[in-house]
Design a protein around this motif. Structure first.
Motif, mmCIF file in Angstrom:
data_model
loop_
_atom_site.group_PDB
_atom_site.id
_atom_site.type_symbol
_atom_site.label_atom_id
_atom_site.label_comp_id
_atom_site.label_asym_id
_atom_site.label_seq_id
_atom_site.Cartn_x
_atom_site.Cartn_y
_atom_site.Cartn_z
ATOM 1 N N ALA A 319 0.844 -1.095 -0.037
ATOM 2 C CA ALA A 319 -0.026 0.247 0.189
ATOM 3 C C ALA A 319 0.785 1.227 -0.010
ATOM 4 C CB ALA A 319 -0.979 -0.123 1.159
ATOM 5 N N MET A 320 1.824 1.318 0.794
ATOM 6 C CA MET A 320 3.050 2.326 0.843
ATOM 7 C C MET A 320 3.628 2.691 -0.593
ATOM 8 S SD MET A 320 4.481 2.267 4.467
ATOM 9 C CE MET A 320 5.210 3.722 4.253
ATOM 10 N N VAL A 321 3.883 1.595 -1.263
ATOM 11 C CA VAL A 321 4.627 1.596 -2.480
ATOM 12 C C VAL A 321 3.651 2.226 -3.553
ATOM 13 C CG1 VAL A 321 5.615 0.468 -4.576
ATOM 14 C CG2 VAL A 321 6.267 0.003 -2.045
ATOM 15 N N LEU A 322 2.503 1.573 -3.544
ATOM 16 C CA LEU A 322 1.445 2.145 -4.332
ATOM 17 C C LEU A 322 0.917 3.625 -4.345
ATOM 18 C CD1 LEU A 322 -0.144 1.154 -6.830
ATOM 19 C CD2 LEU A 322 -2.009 0.493 -5.362
ATOM 20 N N LEU A 323 1.047 4.075 -2.861
ATOM 21 C CA LEU A 323 0.503 5.452 -2.790
ATOM 22 C C LEU A 323 1.795 6.383 -3.013
ATOM 23 C CD1 LEU A 323 -1.266 7.261 -1.105
ATOM 24 C CD2 LEU A 323 0.208 6.799 1.066
ATOM 25 N N TYR A 349 10.663 2.669 -9.204
ATOM 26 C CA TYR A 349 11.824 1.726 -8.692
ATOM 27 C C TYR A 349 12.342 2.374 -7.366
ATOM 28 C CZ TYR A 349 11.437 -1.575 -12.597
ATOM 29 O OH TYR A 349 10.918 -2.398 -13.587
ATOM 30 N N THR A 350 12.529 3.645 -7.366
ATOM 31 C CA THR A 350 12.971 4.477 -6.157
ATOM 32 C C THR A 350 11.775 4.017 -5.017
ATOM 33 O OG1 THR A 350 13.926 5.948 -7.456
ATOM 34 C CG2 THR A 350 13.896 6.598 -5.004
ATOM 35 N N CYS A 351 10.724 4.176 -5.280
ATOM 36 C CA CYS A 351 9.724 4.083 -4.277
ATOM 37 C C CYS A 351 9.552 2.547 -3.744
ATOM 38 C CB CYS A 351 8.043 4.337 -4.985
ATOM 39 S SG CYS A 351 7.967 6.180 -5.373
ATOM 40 N N GLY A 352 9.630 1.655 -4.754
ATOM 41 C CA GLY A 352 9.668 0.456 -4.211
ATOM 42 C C GLY A 352 11.029 0.092 -3.404
#
Length: 506
Positions: A319-323, A349-352
């Protein structure tokens, strides 16, 4: 034009030849357990029928990559058998470390980097010479790839080659081929799926969003292409009723929140805060149970308990990555421009990397390599890449913990920093003829106070962790150097994330 293309190809091959020479020199260097992992996968795919690939537990290093990578290992095993039959023997090959297996596996990685070479060629062939040469140097001579693939041991260059090929087709407006290649990449390594939402939104808006008939036809076409790729990968396992076993191997959520070495991401702060609160509360007289399991479980069955803070689940990280990715998705929908694709993919990819579950430290390559493409687009992008690529490379230092590899990793980072600096200075040098004649030609490439301070701090962190800690504390608090490096690098990666987000929103 043909003469220029020939010169471009020769220069690219020169870059690759220099990199190959370095890789050959690194063959005898340290290798991690990943070396035995991939050797065992050669043995599994060669010695067993396909129906047993994802069930075999002869070694603890079970097959946990998607089927296309398993097929790739099966292809390599054909040549491994010719070199030394023991390499692909399930029993006698365990922990086999003769020169034959070392040279075979090392050279297989070097040869597979031809995919990376072609990806770089397709991406840069229409750029002006300065930008093209800069991207070639930053990608083909990437110290991160040299450390992870050619010392530690993996096949990231091969996989990133597929990603760069996909991006190159998207930038040319050939969306169907770009989507096809990304689907193939996902069937090689599922961890690249972090960028799947970006691909989905962009292709839906840029390729499918048209008149009713044309849009529907294109949607069906690209859907059929993706389904065909996944059917080719997973079809045999679905046929044999083994898809659940394959999925469970690929997504072992029983592993810990963090990898064996704390990747420099958001969860480093969370873990440190939990440990700090637990220590403080115990000092105040509260009974705080110390978790028995590790935060850094690498094998299935390990967990990630916290003493004080709420437990983190894979669903929470998803959920945090998608947000975190959502602003990029909105931008991709509103302005689906092919020239921005590489920036959006790097941001995803930075978010992931920052918020994902059980993130490997090597995953920083997933955003630093695409960011090399973005780095030549503007002066701001160059300054940002200069910092984040150094931080990313430095964060990989703990992977090479043996003393004999220390000069190698330091030299690789220093050479990379020098090449970047000289390249960016040359690219952004004022070309005014009058100033050139007066000898006043100056470059606009200068890093700011924050960047200078941060990089100086990085040097201090290295001195403390590598020299002062062993000298003054000896074997006491052995976790401190790693924690210090991870925490400090996390600051740099989070700065990069915020910078990328600001760039996307403006």
């Amino acid at each position: 034009m043909d003469h220029r293309e020939n010169n471009d190809r020769r220069l690219l091959l020169w870059f690759f030849a220099v990199a190959t020479a370095v890789k050959l020199l690194l063959i005898p260097s340290y290798r991690s357990t990943d070396f035995e992992v991939h050797r065992n996968w050669l043995a599994i795919t060669n010695s067993l029928p396909l129906t047993k690939w994802y069930f075999d537990e002869t070694s603890q290093w079970t097959l946990d990559y998607p089927p296309f990578f398993a097929y790739f290992e099966r292809f390599l095993s054909i040549f491994a058998r010719l070199v030394d039959p023991r390499i692909i023997d399930l029993q006698s090959g365990l922990d086999y470390s003769s020169e034959s297996v070392i040279y075979f596996q090392r050279i297989s990685v070097i040869v597979s980097d031809l995919c990376l070479l072609y990806g770089v060629y397709r991406l840069t062939r229409k750029l002006e010479p300065m930008k093209r040469n800069l991207i070639c140097a930053m990608v083909i001579w990437s110290p991160g790839l040299l450390i992870v693939d050619h010392i530690h041991f993996q096949y990231n260059g091969f996989l990133l080659g597929w990603l760069l090929l996909s991006i190159s087709f998207l930038q040319e407006g050939r969306d169907l081929l770009g989507g096809f290649l990304f689907a193939v990449l996902l069937c090689f390594k599922h961890l690249f799926a972090v960028a799947a939402p970006v691909y989905f939104v962009y292709l839906l808006r840029h390729y499918c969003w048209s008149s009713l008939v044309t849009g529907f036809r294109r949607l069906v076409t690209i859907g059929a292409v993706v389904v065909a790729v996944f059917a080719a990968a997973y079809g045999p396992f679905i046929y044999h009723g083994q898809i659940q076993q394959v999925i469970s191997r690929m997504f072992p959520f029983g592993r810990g929140l963090c990898h064996a070495y704390w990747a420099p991401n958001f969860w480093v702060f969370y873990i440190i805060l939990d440990k700090g609160l637990a220590f403080l509360l115990r000092k105040l007289g509260f009974e705080i149970q110390i978790p028995s399991a590790s935060f850094t479980g690498g094998l299935v069955g390990d967990s990630s308990p916290f003493a004080v803070l709420p437990q983190i689940t894979p669903l929470t990280t998803f959920a945090m990555v998608l947000l975190a990715i959502s602003p990029c998705l909105i931008k991709a929908w509103k302005k689906p421009h092919p020239g921005l694709v590489a920036r959006w993919i790097a941001y995803a990819y930075t978010c992931g990397f920052l918020f994902g579950w059980h993130v490997h430290e090597k995953a920083s390559l997933h955003f630093t390599i695409p960011l090399a493409i973005v780095a030549v687009q503007s002066l701001e992008d160059a300054k940002h890449y200069f910092l984040v690529s150094i931080v990313s490379c430095y964060s990989l230092f703990p992977l090479l913990y043996e003393p004999q590899e220390y000069p190698i990793k330091v030299l690789l980072l220093l050479l990379h920093s020098t090449v970047m600096w000289l390249g960016f200075v040359a690219q952004y040098t004022n070309n005014n003829k009058a100033q050139k004649n007066n000898g006043e030609s100056k470059s606009k490439f200068r890093i700011g106070c924050f960047e200078k301070s941060y990089l100086m701090g990085l040097v201090i962190v290295e001195i403390v962790s590598q020299f002062l800690h062993p000298y003054f504390l000896g074997d006491k608090f052995p976790f401190l150097p790693l924690m210090l490096i991870s925490t400090y690098c996390t600051v740099g990666i989070m700065y990069s994330w915020i910078w990328q987000l600001r760039k996307i929103l403006t």
